[in-house]
Design a protein around this motif. Sequence first.
Motif, PDB file in Angstrom:
ATOM      1  N   UNK A  87       0.861  -1.184   0.000  1.00 44.04           N
ATOM      2  CA  UNK A  87       0.000   0.000   0.000  1.00 44.04           C
ATOM      3  C   UNK A  87       0.898   1.235   0.000  1.00 44.04           C
ATOM      4  N   UNK A  88       0.544   2.221  -0.808  1.00 45.12           N
ATOM      5  CA  UNK A  88       1.378   3.426  -0.919  1.00 45.12           C
ATOM      6  C   UNK A  88       1.189   4.305   0.315  1.00 45.12           C
ATOM      7  N   UNK A  89       2.261   4.567   1.080  1.00 41.76           N
ATOM      8  CA  UNK A  89       2.111   5.390   2.295  1.00 41.76           C
ATOM      9  C   UNK A  89       1.823   6.856   1.993  1.00 41.76           C
ATOM     10  N   UNK A  90       2.025   7.275   0.737  1.00 42.79           N
ATOM     11  CA  UNK A  90       1.822   8.684   0.380  1.00 42.79           C
ATOM     12  C   UNK A  90       0.575   8.904  -0.461  1.00 42.79           C
ATOM     13  N   UNK A  91      -0.338   7.943  -0.448  1.00 39.16           N
ATOM     14  CA  UNK A  91      -1.583   8.099  -1.197  1.00 39.16           C
ATOM     15  C   UNK A  91      -2.366   9.282  -0.629  1.00 39.16           C
ATOM     16  N   UNK A  92      -3.002  10.060  -1.493  1.00 36.76           N
ATOM     17  CA  UNK A  92      -3.701  11.273  -1.073  1.00 36.76           C
ATOM     18  C   UNK A  92      -5.186  11.182  -1.416  1.00 36.76           C
ATOM     19  N   UNK A  93      -6.025  11.713  -0.526  1.00 33.27           N
ATOM     20  CA  UNK A  93      -7.459  11.739  -0.791  1.00 33.27           C
ATOM     21  C   UNK A  93      -7.817  12.971  -1.614  1.00 33.27           C
ATOM     22  N   UNK A  94      -9.111  13.249  -1.760  1.00 30.80           N
ATOM     23  CA  UNK A  94      -9.530  14.372  -2.598  1.00 30.80           C
ATOM     24  C   UNK A  94      -9.103  15.719  -2.043  1.00 30.80           C
ATOM     25  N   UNK A  95      -8.812  15.781  -0.741  1.00 30.49           N
ATOM     26  CA  UNK A  95      -8.321  17.012  -0.120  1.00 30.49           C
ATOM     27  C   UNK A  95      -6.797  17.057  -0.093  1.00 30.49           C
ATOM     28  N   UNK A  96      -6.170  16.038  -0.659  1.00 27.04           N
ATOM     29  CA  UNK A  96      -4.714  15.999  -0.690  1.00 27.04           C
ATOM     30  C   UNK A  96      -4.082  15.472   0.576  1.00 27.04           C
ATOM     31  N   UNK A  97      -4.894  14.960   1.508  1.00 25.76           N
ATOM     32  CA  UNK A  97      -4.358  14.480   2.777  1.00 25.76           C
ATOM     33  C   UNK A  97      -3.778  13.078   2.638  1.00 25.76           C
ATOM     34  N   UNK A  98      -2.628  12.871   3.228  1.00 21.02           N
ATOM     35  CA  UNK A  98      -1.990  11.563   3.248  1.00 21.02           C
ATOM     36  C   UNK A  98      -2.343  10.843   4.548  1.00 21.02           C
ATOM     37  N   UNK A  99      -2.132   9.522   4.622  1.00 21.02           N
ATOM     38  CA  UNK A  99      -2.409   8.804   5.879  1.00 21.02           C
ATOM     39  C   UNK A  99      -1.649   9.382   7.076  1.00 21.02           C
ATOM     40  N   UNK A 100      -0.412   9.831   6.856  1.00 21.44           N
ATOM     41  CA  UNK A 100       0.344  10.358   7.991  1.00 21.44           C
ATOM     42  C   UNK A 100      -0.263  11.663   8.493  1.00 21.44           C
ATOM     43  N   UNK A 101      -0.862  12.448   7.606  1.00 21.82           N
ATOM     44  CA  UNK A 101      -1.548  13.670   8.042  1.00 21.82           C
ATOM     45  C   UNK A 101      -2.744  13.333   8.921  1.00 21.82           C
ATOM     46  N   UNK A 102      -3.488  12.297   8.540  1.00 24.10           N
ATOM     47  CA  UNK A 102      -4.637  11.876   9.340  1.00 24.10           C
ATOM     48  C   UNK A 102      -4.191  11.355  10.702  1.00 24.10           C
ATOM     49  N   UNK A 103      -3.068  10.649  10.730  1.00 28.00           N
ATOM     50  CA  UNK A 103      -2.556  10.118  12.001  1.00 28.00           C
ATOM     51  C   UNK A 103      -2.068  11.237  12.904  1.00 28.00           C
ATOM     52  N   UNK A 104      -1.393  12.218  12.314  1.00 27.06           N
ATOM     53  CA  UNK A 104      -0.879  13.346  13.092  1.00 27.06           C
ATOM     54  C   UNK A 104      -2.019  14.189  13.628  1.00 27.06           C
ATOM     55  N   UNK A 105      -3.070  14.336  12.841  1.00 29.30           N
ATOM     56  CA  UNK A 105      -4.196  15.190  13.236  1.00 29.30           C
ATOM     57  C   UNK A 105      -4.831  14.730  14.537  1.00 29.30           C
ATOM     58  N   UNK A 106      -4.871  13.429  14.772  1.00 27.93           N
ATOM     59  CA  UNK A 106      -5.455  12.898  16.011  1.00 27.93           C
ATOM     60  C   UNK A 106      -4.379  12.552  17.037  1.00 27.93           C
ATOM     61  N   UNK A 107      -3.125  12.876  16.733  1.00 23.14           N
ATOM     62  CA  UNK A 107      -2.046  12.626  17.681  1.00 23.14           C
ATOM     63  C   UNK A 107      -1.721  11.161  17.882  1.00 23.14           C
ATOM     64  N   UNK A 108      -1.863  10.365  16.836  1.00 19.39           N
ATOM     65  CA  UNK A 108      -1.618   8.918  16.940  1.00 19.39           C
ATOM     66  C   UNK A 108      -0.136   8.651  16.659  1.00 19.39           C
ATOM     67  N   UNK A 109       0.695   8.771  17.689  1.00 19.53           N
ATOM     68  CA  UNK A 109       2.138   8.633  17.532  1.00 19.53           C
ATOM     69  C   UNK A 109       2.566   7.254  17.031  1.00 19.53           C
ATOM     70  N   UNK A 110       2.032   6.129  17.564  1.00 24.53           N
ATOM     71  CA  UNK A 110       2.449   4.820  17.035  1.00 24.53           C
ATOM     72  C   UNK A 110       2.167   4.678  15.543  1.00 24.53           C
ATOM     73  N   UNK A 111       1.032   5.213  15.094  1.00 27.62           N
ATOM     74  CA  UNK A 111       0.692   5.115  13.682  1.00 27.62           C
ATOM     75  C   UNK A 111       1.634   5.970  12.836  1.00 27.62           C
ATOM     76  N   UNK A 112       1.959   7.158  13.335  1.00 29.79           N
ATOM     77  CA  UNK A 112       2.901   8.028  12.621  1.00 29.79           C
ATOM     78  C   UNK A 112       4.251   7.336  12.490  1.00 29.79           C
TER      79      UNK A 112
END
Length: 663
Positions: free
Chosen positions: A74-99
């Motif tokens: 799975x591509x770790x840099x895949x972006x949604x329609x807003x341009x957000x990557x999975x790491x941005x979503x993880x950082x937004x909720x403060x999910x350090x293990x996921x980041x």
Amino acid sequence: MSESVAQDRLQLLQTYRLLQWIRNDNQAEVERILDLGVKGLINLTAPQDGMGALHLAVSLNRSELVDFLLSRRALPDIQDNLGRTPVMLAVEVGNLPMVTRLVQNQADMKLLDGEGKGVLFYCSLPTQSHTSCLQVALENGADVNNVSADGVHVFQQMCEKAPECTPQCLIMVEAGADPSAVNKNTGMTALMAAVKAGSLELVRAILRRGGNPNVMDQNRLTAVHYAAMVGCTETIQVLSAYSADMGEIDFTGATPLHYAAATGNTSCCKFLAQRGCNPKLKNLEGLLPRQIAKDSGHKAAAMELRKAEKQQGKSSSESSDASPTSALWALTLHDWSHECQADLQRAFGDASHAVDVCTFTSVLQELKAPVDLDQLGKVVSAHDTNTQGCIDLDDFLKGAKYIQKAFLLSSYMPKKEKAAKGAEGGKKKKEKSKSFLPPICIMPIEKMPRRPDGGPPYFMIEKYFKGPDGWCPDKPDKVYVNINDCVKNGDLKSLELAFSQGVPVDVQDEYYDSPLMTACCSGRLQMVQYLLSCGADVNLTDQLFWTPLHHAAHAGHTAIAELLIQAGASVNARTLCGGTPLMGAIQSCRPSCVELLINAGANVNAKANSGQNCVDFAVQFSGPEVINLVKLKMASLPEAKAAAKGKGGKNQTPKSAKKKVAK
């Protein structure tokens, strides 16, 4: 980017099926559909919101599924329609293990979303987990000077959220954030934002890195204007140390002195007038600062400004180099020496008292003191009156030999401190106890002052000042403090002291908010854990019947909500308006929090007093992901299945529909 949006019907159906198995946390089915599905299914995204498998697994905190998807390329840099990557979503909720997982799989920290915002824009929330995510992002190449498409600098935006985000801002400063960062829409600099927020530590850090205190925003306001607005004399003193212009005029014709007069801060008015702000200037409404103070009912400030008007233009004579002065350059040097006292003492080393003139001059030049050689010569002449070639460093730091007494920073010290210092050489009328007393003492609960409305009390902190015989308890400076402010600021020591002195762990303020409620809505996970360990009531209600779980769910803090549920919080508690924690989570648009509450037994058929149910709230406030979660849960209920059988004779539930698509 190699990822793509699902196009034909088969791709679309299999993409939605894959997302559904991820929501259900069914790794076996996820693996099966990836093996049998269309090519590249793992990186296909839904056309509606651009959500891909990895996006959803990260947002739902499915750790094992994330590891599995990454192992399946799975591509770790895949972006949604807003341009957000999975790491941005993880950082937004403060999910350090996921980041950390995503970083280990080479997630690109320099990617920008559709608004030109990098991952650091998603870190600006006042929690320890977000701070840790920020550090990880910076260590892996995130742009510390990222500017969004609409001209907002990430560091300047963080400074606007100080003091809650002060630790993060300081990390950004150390990582090389531009001290002159500015919001191009408003012209507000990072320094102005830090001053306005009242974060003195951050103000000092920015100035030390080269922040310019004389930059103006679009309204011609400077950092000094903002400091005067909040009435912070200490901040203005720090700005003065870095040669800030105290007399700038904004578009309304107001100087910082006009704003200080409006706040009624007497010492602030006195300092500004002494450091070059003209008290005789009128704004565009024709008002003097004194008139503003008088009209606002600030008599002491008005009297101080009257004195300043009389002193305006009466500068001290410069004829004698050795005479004390009130010249602006000398006052700036005095403020600078006070601000950089630690640097000066470190530079002079062991020569902490007497230093030779050459060493003194070279050190001040090396530290970039705001003074030229001629002015420095006048300072030397004022201290070396006997021409011995030596200068007492303590005398220089005090400033009394080259600054007039009324202009010294020591004149702004509280009277209690002056009295305590003056008493050192006097005779003692009565021998006082030598026993040690702590600098902070909590008043017992039974002696706390009650509010006029009969509500719960504030607890009182007595701050002791240090006299000649140690800590003096006879005249304490009493300050009434809302215990919930200690929770917001993470002041664990004050809380421990308060609870040890008899303050109940569930003490409520005027809105009947308990410390646990405050910790839940502000996202302080460690504080929640501490309060629960102290026996805090997880089902206590405020005046609107909100429980701590309501607060956590409405703020979208999934980890805190999970902790409360484990501690016995009621997932179906109702507020005064009939709202449940699930409705609050739906309003916060946090799918992970919604799913947590549903799995914990939250009633999806519950209705608020307005008649709206969970689906209505989801349609009004959330996206398709939350709507699907609620609808799927409702469809899986026994009464929904019975109704479906009664209507069509066939059980066409979502699960049966999925089996047909799979075949």
